[in-house]
Design a protein around this motif. Structure first.
Motif, PDB file in Angstrom:
ATOM      1  N   THR A 141      94.073  56.278  80.125  1.00  0.00           N
ATOM      2  CA  THR A 141      94.463  55.048  81.378  1.00  0.00           C
ATOM      3  C   THR A 141      94.387  53.959  80.620  1.00  0.00           C
ATOM      4  O   THR A 141      95.587  52.971  80.715  1.00  0.00           O
ATOM      5  N   ALA A 170      93.003  62.576  74.220  1.00  0.00           N
ATOM      6  CA  ALA A 170      93.755  61.865  74.968  1.00  0.00           C
ATOM      7  C   ALA A 170      95.164  61.791  74.672  1.00  0.00           C
ATOM      8  O   ALA A 170      96.149  61.523  75.565  1.00  0.00           O
ATOM      9  N   SER A 172      96.702  64.434  74.560  1.00  0.00           N
ATOM     10  CA  SER A 172      97.377  65.482  75.727  1.00  0.00           C
ATOM     11  C   SER A 172      97.424  65.014  77.208  1.00  0.00           C
ATOM     12  O   SER A 172      98.042  65.687  77.689  1.00  0.00           O
ATOM     13  N   GLU A 173      97.305  63.830  77.355  1.00  0.00           N
ATOM     14  CA  GLU A 173      97.397  63.108  78.663  1.00  0.00           C
ATOM     15  C   GLU A 173      98.592  62.783  78.774  1.00  0.00           C
ATOM     16  O   GLU A 173      99.399  62.061  77.900  1.00  0.00           O
ATOM     17  N   ASP A 175      99.479  59.955  80.356  1.00  0.00           N
ATOM     18  CA  ASP A 175      99.392  58.643  80.224  1.00  0.00           C
ATOM     19  C   ASP A 175      99.719  58.199  78.821  1.00  0.00           C
ATOM     20  O   ASP A 175     100.497  57.067  78.589  1.00  0.00           O
TER      21      ASP A 175
END
Length: 369
Positions: A141, A170, A172-173, A175
């Motif tokens: 985020t 992260a 793979s997110e 965002d």
């Protein structure tokens, strides 16, 4: 003249297409020119010893019950120290829950980092005059926040640069992709600094993504991307410094993939032996690629470091850690009702109701906080 990070240094095996300046044997692969002088080299080593000692102390404190669950970073000192040292005071830092080394080097006071792991609200407060956001626990985020801050700086005509730290998991997110896309479209002065530890908690990178690297994803958003040896503090510093300069010139964002390895668990509540070969940790990384050992070899061979200086530094570092820990442990204790503060500008009825309910419970339990 020092090699630019865009001129990828090929060094065989895992290091293929990885920018590297100081190899694991402590030998320079390219001239540094004037970009890293002897004073800066020594400061880099001192900073890495400082944060490693802090990290080891914190793990012990958690085992003693003096702080809560802790996220160690030993093995990643070069990535965090090198990147933070390439920033200016004006720049924004968006750390994760593991990037306290970078935060402290960028100016966060150590006792506040201890307070954070003691679950104290003031542990998320930034040192005055610095632009360090509270550690981000939700995954990825903070990348969007860094892009938004960078965009605001650009619209205001400022020269501030935002750096966002994250791990390979992260990437793979959603965002992550949204942040890179927005940054690419609006050419925000944002640095995406990925410390690729090879595991998203227990999931190895090859099970997360079919991409061979994280850096190559920059091409999809038409932004600058580079893969570096994250245990080589010279490579880290030069790459981030170059990315900062590009961002200040209005040339847009950079995605940096720092290939590194965390020796310990994901957190002190985790057991890495269940999913990771610990022999690999000691043989491949700790014994052969350790960032502190590498720089120590270089400094010693060039007459810049010796055992006496090492002993003096460790004594100074440990004294500083003990001093900051004492300050944190003597700090006024937090209380449960603080969780309701600084959430809404105007407290809605249901939150006010919950606060009163907890207040009554605490009073009944003998806690008048």
């Amino acid at each position: 003249m020092a090699m630019k990070s865009s001129e990828l240094q090929k060094a065989g095996s895992w290091e293929s297409e990885v920018f590297q300046v100081l190899n694991p044997e402590g030998k320079l692969l390219s001239e540094l020119g004037g970009e890293i002088d002897e004073e800066l080299m020594i400061k880099m080593y001192e900073n890495m010893q400082f944060v490693r000692a802090f990290d080891r102390k914190s793990v012990i404190l958690q085992r003693q019950g003096r702080i809560g669950t802790y996220a160690p970073f030993e093995g990643q000192e070069a990535s965090q120290a090198g990147s933070a040292m390439a920033l200016s005071d004006m720049d924004w830092m968006f750390p994760t829950y593991r990037d306290h080394a970078a935060a402290m080097i960028h100016g966060q006071e150590m006792y506040r980092v201890f307070l954070y792991w003691m679950a104290h609200m003031d542990g998320t407060t930034c040192t005055e005059g610095k632009k360090i956001l509270p550690p981000s626990v939700p995954i990825a985020t903070q990348l969007l926040h860094a892009v938004g801050t960078g965009w605001a700086s650009k619209l205001d005509g400022d020269k501030d640069v935002s750096i966002a730290y994250f791990g390979d998991g992260a990437s793979s997110e959603g965002d992550f992709h949204e942040a890179l896309n927005f940054a690419g479209v609006f050419k925000t002065p944002t640095i995406f600094f990925c410390q690729n530890n090879g595991y998203a908690i227990s999931v190895p990178f090859e099970k997360q993504s079919a991409s061979r690297t994280i850096a190559q994803r920059a091409a999809a958003y038409d932004i600058n991307g580079v893969r570096i040896d994250g245990n080589d503090i010279f490579a880290v510093y030069l790459t981030v410094k170059e990315a900062v300069e590009r961002a200040r010139r209005g040339e847009g964002p950079t995605l940096i993939e720092a290939v590194t390895f965390r020796y310990g668990a994901h957190t002190t509540a985790d057991d890495p032996k269940k999913y990771r070969n610990q022999e690999e940790v000691s043989k491949e990384w700790r014994d052969n690629r350790d960032p502190l050992t590498r720089l120590n070899k270089f400094l010693t061979e060039n007459g810049l470091w010796d055992e006496t200086k090492e002993a003096e530094l460790l004594s100074k570092v440990n004294a500083k850690i003990d001093e900051e820990l004492k300050r944190a442990e003597n700090y006024p204790k937090s209380h449960a009702l603080q969780m309701f503060d600084h959430v809404y500008a105007e407290t809605p009825w249901h939150i006010a109701e919950q606060r009163e309910e907890l207040k009554k419970y605490l009073a009944k339990d003998g806690d008048e906080s």
